[in-house]
Write a protein that holds these residues in place. Structure first.
Motif, PDB file in Angstrom:
ATOM      1  N   UNK A 266       3.182  -2.786   5.245  1.00  0.00           N
ATOM      2  CA  UNK A 266       3.770  -1.857   6.215  1.00  0.00           C
ATOM      3  C   UNK A 266       4.700  -2.579   7.184  1.00  0.00           C
ATOM      4  N   UNK A 267       4.376  -3.804   7.530  1.00  0.00           N
ATOM      5  CA  UNK A 267       5.261  -4.549   8.433  1.00  0.00           C
ATOM      6  C   UNK A 267       6.609  -4.808   7.776  1.00  0.00           C
ATOM      7  N   UNK A 268       6.611  -5.041   6.463  1.00  0.00           N
ATOM      8  CA  UNK A 268       7.871  -5.240   5.746  1.00  0.00           C
ATOM      9  C   UNK A 268       8.649  -3.928   5.649  1.00  0.00           C
ATOM     10  N   UNK A 269       7.939  -2.831   5.400  1.00  0.00           N
ATOM     11  CA  UNK A 269       8.606  -1.528   5.369  1.00  0.00           C
ATOM     12  C   UNK A 269       9.253  -1.244   6.714  1.00  0.00           C
ATOM     13  N   UNK A 270       8.526  -1.453   7.786  1.00  0.00           N
ATOM     14  CA  UNK A 270       9.076  -1.199   9.126  1.00  0.00           C
ATOM     15  C   UNK A 270      10.276  -2.100   9.407  1.00  0.00           C
TER      16      UNK A 270
ATOM     17  N   UNK B  82      -3.080  -5.531   0.942  1.00  0.00           N
ATOM     18  CA  UNK B  82      -2.787  -5.808   2.362  1.00  0.00           C
ATOM     19  C   UNK B  82      -1.783  -4.808   2.937  1.00  0.00           C
ATOM     20  N   UNK B  83      -2.275  -3.608   3.204  1.00  0.00           N
ATOM     21  CA  UNK B  83      -1.389  -2.560   3.705  1.00  0.00           C
ATOM     22  C   UNK B  83      -0.709  -2.964   5.012  1.00  0.00           C
ATOM     23  N   UNK B  84      -1.411  -3.715   5.857  1.00  0.00           N
ATOM     24  CA  UNK B  84      -0.824  -4.104   7.130  1.00  0.00           C
ATOM     25  C   UNK B  84       0.411  -4.978   6.935  1.00  0.00           C
ATOM     26  N   UNK B  85       0.328  -5.900   5.994  1.00  0.00           N
ATOM     27  CA  UNK B  85       1.463  -6.787   5.712  1.00  0.00           C
ATOM     28  C   UNK B  85       2.593  -5.991   5.073  1.00  0.00           C
TER      29      UNK B  85
ATOM     30  N   UNK C  55       5.056  13.205   3.118  1.00  0.00           N
ATOM     31  CA  UNK C  55       6.075  12.371   2.488  1.00  0.00           C
ATOM     32  C   UNK C  55       5.863  10.923   2.898  1.00  0.00           C
ATOM     33  N   UNK C  56       6.222   9.983   2.021  1.00  0.00           N
ATOM     34  CA  UNK C  56       6.166   8.589   2.410  1.00  0.00           C
ATOM     35  C   UNK C  56       5.883   7.655   1.261  1.00  0.00           C
ATOM     36  N   UNK C  57       5.308   6.508   1.586  1.00  0.00           N
ATOM     37  CA  UNK C  57       5.107   5.401   0.649  1.00  0.00           C
ATOM     38  C   UNK C  57       3.618   5.131   0.548  1.00  0.00           C
ATOM     39  N   UNK C  58       3.077   5.131  -0.668  1.00  0.00           N
ATOM     40  CA  UNK C  58       1.644   4.917  -0.837  1.00  0.00           C
ATOM     41  C   UNK C  58       1.386   4.314  -2.215  1.00  0.00           C
ATOM     42  N   UNK C  59       0.237   4.659  -2.827  1.00  0.00           N
ATOM     43  CA  UNK C  59      -0.133   4.082  -4.115  1.00  0.00           C
ATOM     44  C   UNK C  59      -0.703   5.150  -5.041  1.00  0.00           C
TER      45      UNK C  59
ATOM     46  N   UNK D 168       4.201   4.682   5.751  1.00  0.00           N
ATOM     47  CA  UNK D 168       3.268   4.060   4.803  1.00  0.00           C
ATOM     48  C   UNK D 168       1.936   4.793   4.932  1.00  0.00           C
ATOM     49  N   UNK D 169       1.518   5.450   3.854  1.00  0.00           N
ATOM     50  CA  UNK D 169       0.328   6.304   3.855  1.00  0.00           C
ATOM     51  C   UNK D 169      -0.839   5.492   3.305  1.00  0.00           C
TER      52      UNK D 169
END
Length: 355
Positions: free
Chosen positions: A166-170, A161-164, A136-140, A127-128
């Motif tokens: 990213x926790x779902x991505x992980x 809420x990138x933290x939230x 490479x990765x996931x961002x906006x 998550x970038x």
């Protein structure tokens, strides 16, 4: 991974383009800046006269598939060919953190789709977040603006809420991969501490369905049965990527990179061998690809320490032949009996044969 609860609707249209073989590297999030539902937004996107589309629209647990992910959507200008794009219908970049957290279900769905597509197409689940970097990765959409320098959009906005997310991505990216490949990359990572923290959960499959790769803080490790596992540092990565990654003329790395030292004993630059040649980069300078007969000639002369010095261009095709510039000269290759050059300036200039 456990699929979150959602309703999936196919609303495919023709607002799309061919990817023309481009490798998908990123999954991007967008806001609508309006009050639509997933279905109403999909209907708008399916009118090709509007000139915009996304692969997915999401709202209130409903997903509309608008563009098949094998095709490019019309979302991020010149980055369309390499990205997958999802829009949160009814959202705005000015939303507060509380407003975003109120659609927690849709955040989970977006994370699930991002990880699913990352596994399908072999890009990282990193998550970038701001400050952005080109990986490479996931961002906006703002990542495209700030990191790639394309366009001027700033969604999904500063309060996402990138933290939230990213926790779902992980959570969804937590699955393991086949042990033999994972061990090969892990073994190389264990003796390459300069790579830093591992950013990829498991490994990603290359487009050839044979090789694997994983991303780290300061580089990547690529593995294939023919070449083994070798790390590529960030200093050489852009050149490797610019030539099409392992699917391009370089192929897979066949050696680890080497730090070259100058006559004064100080670090001078990097070199790394690949199936299709080598990448050389003198520090503070761009990286260049050296290969074939020109590389053989340069090697025989003493590499970068010889009379030619470092490469300052890639090989350039010309009139059925080719040449490559170096700091102190130029090496020509030709299959023809003759090659004409004009002595002009510090380097001879090849002249096309009129015959």
């Amino acid at each position: 991974m456990t699929r979150p609860d959602f309703t999936e609707l196919d609303r495919f249209g023709n607002s799309r383009s061919n990817r023309w073989g481009a490798r998908i590297t990123n999954f991007l999030l967008h806001t609508q800046e309006g009050n639509g539902t997933a279905e109403s937004l999909a209907g708008y996107l399916n009118n090709s006269n509007n000139g915009v589309s996304y692969h997915y629209t999401v709202r209130d647990g409903i997903i509309c598939n608008v563009v098949d992910t094998d095709y490019a959507s019309w979302s991020v200008l010149d980055a369309n060919s390499r990205t997958i794009n999802l829009c949160f219908a009814g959202s705005r970049s000015a939303w507060s953190r509380q407003q975003w957290l109120a659609i927690d279900r849709d955040l989970r769905i977006a994370a699930y789709l991002a990880v699913t597509d990352a596994r399908k197409y072999g890009f990282a689940t990193t998550v970038i977040t701001p400050p952005y970097r080109v990986v490479d990765g996931i961002s906006d959409h703002r990542w495209v603006t700030d990191a790639l320098g394309i366009g001027d959009h700033t969604d999904v906005g500063p309060n996402f809420p990138w933290d939230v997310f990213a926790s779902y991505v992980n959570e969804y990216a937590g699955g393991a991969v086949a042990a033999p490949v994972r061990n090969a990359i892990d073994d190389k990572a264990a003796v390459s501490p300069w790579l830093g923290k591992r950013l990829t959960a498991g490994e990603n499959t290359c487009p050839d369905k044979v090789g694997r790769w994983a991303q780290f803080e300061r580089g990547y490790i690529y593995w294939s049965p023919a070449s083994g596992a070798h790390p590529i540092p960030d200093t050489l990565w852009d050149k490797f990527a610019g030539l099409g990654w392992e699917a391009g003329p370089l192929g897979y790395p066949t050696t680890d990179h080497t730090v070259l030292k100058g006559p004064d004993g100080q670090n001078w630059g990097d070199v790394q061998g690949f199936q299709g040649g080598a990448i050389y980069r003198r520090y503070s300078q761009p990286a260049f690809w050296v290969h074939g007969a020109i590389r053989d000639h340069w090697n025989r002369s003493g590499f970068e320490a010889g009379p030619y010095g470092w490469p300052v261009s890639d090989e350039q095709p010309f009139d059925g032949a080719a040449f490559q510039d170096f700091e102190k000269g130029r090496i020509h290759w030709t299959p023809k009996p003759t090659l004409g050059v004009l002595a002009a300036g510090p380097l001879d200039t090849p002249l096309a044969d009129a015959a």
